[in-house]
Design a protein around this motif. Sequence first.
Motif, PDB file in Angstrom:
ATOM      1  N   ALA A  16      -5.527   1.612   1.586  1.00 54.68           N
ATOM      2  CA  ALA A  16      -5.051   1.582   0.232  1.00 54.68           C
ATOM      3  C   ALA A  16      -5.899   2.315  -0.599  1.00 54.68           C
ATOM      4  CB  ALA A  16      -5.181   0.197  -0.230  1.00 54.68           C
ATOM      5  N   PHE A  17      -6.977   3.151  -0.274  1.00 58.56           N
ATOM      6  CA  PHE A  17      -7.927   3.772  -0.902  1.00 58.56           C
ATOM      7  C   PHE A  17      -7.051   4.800  -1.588  1.00 58.56           C
ATOM      8  CE2 PHE A  17     -10.405   7.583  -1.433  1.00 58.56           C
ATOM      9  CZ  PHE A  17     -11.536   7.237  -2.108  1.00 58.56           C
ATOM     10  N   PRO A  18      -7.222   5.362  -2.919  1.00 57.90           N
ATOM     11  CA  PRO A  18      -8.367   4.869  -3.884  1.00 57.90           C
ATOM     12  C   PRO A  18      -7.808   3.481  -4.586  1.00 57.90           C
ATOM     13  CG  PRO A  18      -7.195   6.887  -4.917  1.00 57.90           C
ATOM     14  CD  PRO A  18      -6.736   6.587  -3.316  1.00 57.90           C
ATOM     15  N   PHE A  19      -8.478   2.909  -5.084  1.00 56.22           N
ATOM     16  CA  PHE A  19      -8.400   1.840  -5.897  1.00 56.22           C
ATOM     17  C   PHE A  19      -8.744   2.103  -7.309  1.00 56.22           C
ATOM     18  CE2 PHE A  19      -9.292   0.058  -1.685  1.00 56.22           C
ATOM     19  CZ  PHE A  19      -8.308  -0.912  -1.514  1.00 56.22           C
ATOM     20  N   TYR A  20      -7.769   2.260  -8.153  1.00 58.68           N
ATOM     21  CA  TYR A  20      -7.822   2.444  -9.624  1.00 58.68           C
ATOM     22  C   TYR A  20      -7.056   1.837 -10.558  1.00 58.68           C
ATOM     23  CZ  TYR A  20      -4.718   6.004  -9.309  1.00 58.68           C
ATOM     24  OH  TYR A  20      -3.416   6.569  -9.160  1.00 58.68           O
TER      25      TYR A  20
ATOM     26  N   HIS B  65       0.780  -1.305   0.017  1.00 55.29           N
ATOM     27  CA  HIS B  65      -0.048   0.052  -0.001  1.00 55.29           C
ATOM     28  C   HIS B  65       0.974   1.420  -0.216  1.00 55.29           C
ATOM     29  CE1 HIS B  65      -3.254  -2.436   2.198  1.00 55.29           C
ATOM     30  NE2 HIS B  65      -3.106  -2.862   0.797  1.00 55.29           N
ATOM     31  N   MET B  66       1.954   1.239   0.888  1.00 54.43           N
ATOM     32  CA  MET B  66       2.766   2.457   1.026  1.00 54.43           C
ATOM     33  C   MET B  66       3.443   2.573  -0.539  1.00 54.43           C
ATOM     34  SD  MET B  66       4.634   2.287   4.797  1.00 54.43           S
ATOM     35  CE  MET B  66       5.123   0.729   4.699  1.00 54.43           C
ATOM     36  N   ARG B  67       3.722   1.671  -1.360  1.00 56.27           N
ATOM     37  CA  ARG B  67       4.354   1.892  -2.465  1.00 56.27           C
ATOM     38  C   ARG B  67       3.524   2.189  -3.799  1.00 56.27           C
ATOM     39  NH1 ARG B  67       9.593   0.216  -1.956  1.00 56.27           N
ATOM     40  NH2 ARG B  67       9.896   1.517  -3.744  1.00 56.27           N
ATOM     41  N   LYS B  68       2.261   2.688  -3.253  1.00 56.78           N
ATOM     42  CA  LYS B  68       1.254   3.025  -4.522  1.00 56.78           C
ATOM     43  C   LYS B  68       2.019   4.179  -5.509  1.00 56.78           C
ATOM     44  CE  LYS B  68      -2.928   3.892  -3.390  1.00 56.78           C
ATOM     45  NZ  LYS B  68      -3.640   3.135  -4.212  1.00 56.78           N
ATOM     46  N   ASP B  69       2.918   4.912  -5.237  1.00 54.11           N
ATOM     47  CA  ASP B  69       3.495   5.996  -5.932  1.00 54.11           C
ATOM     48  C   ASP B  69       4.558   5.178  -6.959  1.00 54.11           C
ATOM     49  OD1 ASP B  69       5.343   5.111  -3.933  1.00 54.11           O
ATOM     50  OD2 ASP B  69       6.657   6.786  -4.229  1.00 54.11           O
ATOM     51  N   CYS B  70       4.825   3.852  -7.048  1.00 53.09           N
ATOM     52  CA  CYS B  70       5.709   3.195  -7.971  1.00 53.09           C
ATOM     53  C   CYS B  70       4.701   2.727  -9.005  1.00 53.09           C
ATOM     54  CB  CYS B  70       6.106   1.931  -7.141  1.00 53.09           C
ATOM     55  SG  CYS B  70       7.624   2.349  -5.880  1.00 53.09           S
ATOM     56  N   ARG B  71       5.176   2.597 -10.107  1.00 54.80           N
ATOM     57  CA  ARG B  71       4.645   2.262 -11.514  1.00 54.80           C
ATOM     58  C   ARG B  71       3.918   0.744 -11.245  1.00 54.80           C
ATOM     59  NH1 ARG B  71       6.074  -0.240 -16.437  1.00 54.80           N
ATOM     60  NH2 ARG B  71       5.068   0.609 -18.158  1.00 54.80           N
ATOM     61  N   ASN B  72       2.739   0.785 -11.672  1.00 56.47           N
ATOM     62  CA  ASN B  72       1.582  -0.292 -11.738  1.00 56.47           C
ATOM     63  C   ASN B  72       1.152  -0.970 -10.320  1.00 56.47           C
ATOM     64  OD1 ASN B  72       1.820  -0.481 -14.425  1.00 56.47           O
ATOM     65  ND2 ASN B  72       3.845  -1.665 -14.465  1.00 56.47           N
ATOM     66  N   VAL B  73       1.763  -0.329  -9.359  1.00 55.40           N
ATOM     67  CA  VAL B  73       1.246  -0.838  -7.932  1.00 55.40           C
ATOM     68  C   VAL B  73      -0.423  -0.730  -7.777  1.00 55.40           C
ATOM     69  CG1 VAL B  73       1.259  -0.569  -5.596  1.00 55.40           C
ATOM     70  CG2 VAL B  73       3.538  -0.599  -6.971  1.00 55.40           C
ATOM     71  N   ASP B  74      -0.953   0.649  -8.264  1.00 56.29           N
ATOM     72  CA  ASP B  74      -2.216   0.964  -8.176  1.00 56.29           C
ATOM     73  C   ASP B  74      -3.045  -0.190  -9.082  1.00 56.29           C
ATOM     74  OD1 ASP B  74      -3.041   3.278  -6.657  1.00 56.29           O
ATOM     75  OD2 ASP B  74      -1.747   4.312  -7.777  1.00 56.29           O
TER      76      ASP B  74
END
Length: 365
Positions: free
Chosen positions: A331-335, A289-298
């Motif tokens: 983890a919000f938002p999920f997209y 969740h904390m790595r959502k800034d990385c490519r493709n994680v979202d």
Amino acid sequence: MSKREAFLEAVCKENVEDFLRFIQLHDKAEPFDVEEVLQEMPREQREALWRRLACLLQDVLLEFPTERWEGRREEEGMQEEPTADSVSKRINDPYSPLLEVTRRLHGEYVLVSLPVSEAPLQNHIHALCEAWWKKGLQEKERFGRTAFFVSLQKSFILKKPGAEIQRVWRLHDVLLSLDYTSEENKQIIDLLLQCFHRPGKRFLVFLFSWNVNFIWVIHGTIKNQLEFYSKPITAHIAEIYFRAWKKASGEFLEKIESLCIQDFMQNAIFLHRASPVHSKVRQIVSYFHMRKDCRNVDKMLYNLYRPILWKALSAPNFEVRANSTLLFTEAFPFYDPSESNEKIDENIQKQLDTLLFFSFFKAGV
């Protein structure tokens, strides 16, 4: 007669005492250096030396078979340390005789039969097997496997294993030549699984790409040990999973996502909070969740949570609803970033509506 000619003549069973004296002079830093003599030898003499060494080694092993070595500190046939080390530096020579020497020093002949007191000689033979692999010579898979296995064992035995861990990494390509299903490699696989309790991320990340069937074995081993991991070790494990996921593609990526990451997600939802592994599972999932800034994680989180999280938010069990609500808010938002902005906004609004509904009327949080 020059020193190199005298040395060459000494390499035979009949003159073995002279040969050992040369080796002892080398050990005592006297004015005789095996390395220097080898450098001065013309190619023909070196070829002759390797042939004579192969014959001498054969004679020594016949006279002093390996079963007689246990507990012996000094055997005449064991005092060839500089020669074994020198061989690894001269394997650009025509190597049929060298191959015979290496075969005899390897495996059941010498390497695995050496007593503890002969560790220096074992190190030289180890270096020879490693050099043979790196040069890509005939039977490199056989000697490379031995070099890798010995390094892997040493990384668990030595008090300061740092250098040996680096050596394991230098030899990691050896694994690509091994048959994962072969019974003879079971010892290596068992040691590889123990590596996950130790530092050294690069090699552990690589193990997720060795064999697609090994991924589930790794994951199962980690889950079985998770209860006993400290918080720092759990963080170490979470980073390994994340880096392995980032590097993976094709079937390997699919397996890491479905067998590992989504499995952790499900456990984070359905495990009782009193479970000794619940907090560890949450820590691993939170790392993603904390790595959502990385490519493709979202996109990955969106795809893996979609079939399980929404159902869990409306589950009859209060603890499941509470667990899923915590994951949802964290983890919000999920997209899926590949969708249009309009579609993303629509999905996020639905998620907000869902969250508010279950928060106030069902989850009780």
